[in-house]
Design a protein around this motif. Structure first.
Motif, PDB file in Angstrom:
ATOM      1  N   GLN A 182       0.830  -1.206   0.000  1.00 10.13           N
ATOM      2  CA  GLN A 182       0.000   0.000   0.000  1.00 10.13           C
ATOM      3  C   GLN A 182       0.864   1.255   0.000  1.00 10.13           C
ATOM      4  N   ALA A 183       1.932   1.271   0.797  1.00  5.76           N
ATOM      5  CA  ALA A 183       2.800   2.442   0.881  1.00  5.76           C
ATOM      6  C   ALA A 183       3.537   2.690  -0.436  1.00  5.76           C
ATOM      7  N   ILE A 184       4.056   1.643  -1.050  1.00  8.69           N
ATOM      8  CA  ILE A 184       4.757   1.796  -2.331  1.00  8.69           C
ATOM      9  C   ILE A 184       3.814   2.348  -3.393  1.00  8.69           C
ATOM     10  N   PHE A 240      17.149  -3.354   2.633  1.00 10.37           N
ATOM     11  CA  PHE A 240      16.517  -2.044   2.741  1.00 10.37           C
ATOM     12  C   PHE A 240      15.803  -1.972   4.088  1.00 10.37           C
ATOM     13  N   ARG A 241      15.952  -0.834   4.784  1.00  9.37           N
ATOM     14  CA  ARG A 241      15.209  -0.569   6.014  1.00  9.37           C
ATOM     15  C   ARG A 241      14.081   0.384   5.658  1.00  9.37           C
ATOM     16  N   VAL A 242      12.832  -0.034   5.942  1.00  3.69           N
ATOM     17  CA  VAL A 242      11.699   0.802   5.550  1.00  3.69           C
ATOM     18  C   VAL A 242      10.675   0.947   6.667  1.00  3.69           C
ATOM     19  N   SER A 243       9.897   2.005   6.533  1.00  6.76           N
ATOM     20  CA  SER A 243       8.711   2.204   7.359  1.00  6.76           C
ATOM     21  C   SER A 243       7.595   2.668   6.436  1.00  6.76           C
ATOM     22  N   ALA A 244       6.516   1.919   6.390  1.00  5.13           N
ATOM     23  CA  ALA A 244       5.370   2.310   5.567  1.00  5.13           C
ATOM     24  C   ALA A 244       4.698   3.563   6.137  1.00  5.13           C
ATOM     25  N   PHE A 245       4.780   3.768   7.440  1.00  2.00           N
ATOM     26  CA  PHE A 245       4.071   4.876   8.074  1.00  2.00           C
ATOM     27  C   PHE A 245       4.787   6.209   7.939  1.00  2.00           C
ATOM     28  N   ASN A 246       6.117   6.225   8.124  1.00  2.00           N
ATOM     29  CA  ASN A 246       6.813   7.510   7.969  1.00  2.00           C
ATOM     30  C   ASN A 246       7.581   7.598   6.650  1.00  2.00           C
ATOM     31  N   LYS A 247       7.400   6.588   5.798  1.00  2.00           N
ATOM     32  CA  LYS A 247       7.950   6.550   4.429  1.00  2.00           C
ATOM     33  C   LYS A 247       9.476   6.402   4.385  1.00  2.00           C
ATOM     34  N   LEU A 248      10.106   6.156   5.514  1.00  2.00           N
ATOM     35  CA  LEU A 248      11.551   5.975   5.567  1.00  2.00           C
ATOM     36  C   LEU A 248      11.977   4.812   4.662  1.00  2.00           C
ATOM     37  N   GLY A 249      12.934   5.054   3.790  1.00  2.00           N
ATOM     38  CA  GLY A 249      13.510   4.012   2.949  1.00  2.00           C
ATOM     39  C   GLY A 249      12.723   3.635   1.711  1.00  2.00           C
ATOM     40  N   LEU A 250      11.508   4.146   1.567  1.00  2.00           N
ATOM     41  CA  LEU A 250      10.683   3.765   0.412  1.00  2.00           C
ATOM     42  C   LEU A 250      11.270   4.265  -0.907  1.00  2.00           C
ATOM     43  N   GLU A 251      11.832   5.470  -0.913  1.00  2.00           N
ATOM     44  CA  GLU A 251      12.404   6.008  -2.162  1.00  2.00           C
ATOM     45  C   GLU A 251      13.599   5.177  -2.618  1.00  2.00           C
ATOM     46  N   ASP A 252      14.459   4.770  -1.679  1.00  2.90           N
ATOM     47  CA  ASP A 252      15.594   3.907  -2.035  1.00  2.90           C
ATOM     48  C   ASP A 252      15.113   2.602  -2.654  1.00  2.90           C
ATOM     49  N   LEU A 253      14.089   2.019  -2.053  1.00  2.47           N
ATOM     50  CA  LEU A 253      13.537   0.763  -2.565  1.00  2.47           C
ATOM     51  C   LEU A 253      12.946   0.968  -3.954  1.00  2.47           C
ATOM     52  N   LYS A 254      12.177   2.036  -4.132  1.00  2.40           N
ATOM     53  CA  LYS A 254      11.573   2.325  -5.448  1.00  2.40           C
ATOM     54  C   LYS A 254      12.664   2.559  -6.505  1.00  2.40           C
TER      55      LYS A 254
END
Length: 143
Positions: A19-21, A124-138
């Motif tokens: 959902q976050a991605i 990758f270290r991510v958080s769906a709630f604060n969006k941490l790491g999502l850009e690196d993963l994308k």
């Protein structure tokens, strides 16, 4: 974007990460069967929790470009056998979820160790709630 397949135990954050991605509203939803949502294959946690379903994971992985093994940093136990990633003929990455709930660096390092023992290529270290790491993963999935 590369087709991503998510594997992890029940409640580790696979569906929330999906959902976050995809920039959807975050809401709890129990995944009952394999779902393909905007380039992400979300698998039920029961598939990794029961060795009889490993074949289903292998078959499903054929449709993916990258497999992600998910470890919730708030959980100390590992569900993945050593070198688990070697059963796939695709790149396997590790994703540590719920990093917003994990203030202890030792827990994050333990989650990394679980993923490295499973045989992942990159973490990758991510958080769906604060969006941490999502850009690196994308960015990884785009290139």
């Amino acid at each position: 974007m590369k087709m991503l397949m998510l594997i992890g135990k029940t409640s580790c954050g696979k569906t929330t990460l999906t959902q976050a991605i995809n920039k959807e509203n975050l809401k709890y939803k129990k995944t009952q069967t394999v779902e393909i949502i905007d380039g992400i294959i979300d698998t039920p946690g029961e598939y990794i929790e029961n060795r009889a379903y490993y074949r289903a994971l292998i078959v499903t992985s054929v449709d993916s470009d990258v497999i992600a093994v998910i470890q919730d940093c708030t959980q100390e136990e590992s569900i993945f056998p050593p070198s688990f990633a070697s059963i796939f003929a695709k790149p396997v990455i590790g994703i540590i979820t719920k990093t917003d709930l994990c203030n202890d660096e030792n827990k994050l390092k333990m989650a990394e160790e679980v993923l490295l023992n499973a045989g992942v290529e990159r973490i990758f270290r991510v958080s769906a709630f604060n969006k941490l790491g999502l850009e690196d993963l994308k960015n990884y999935l785009i290139h």
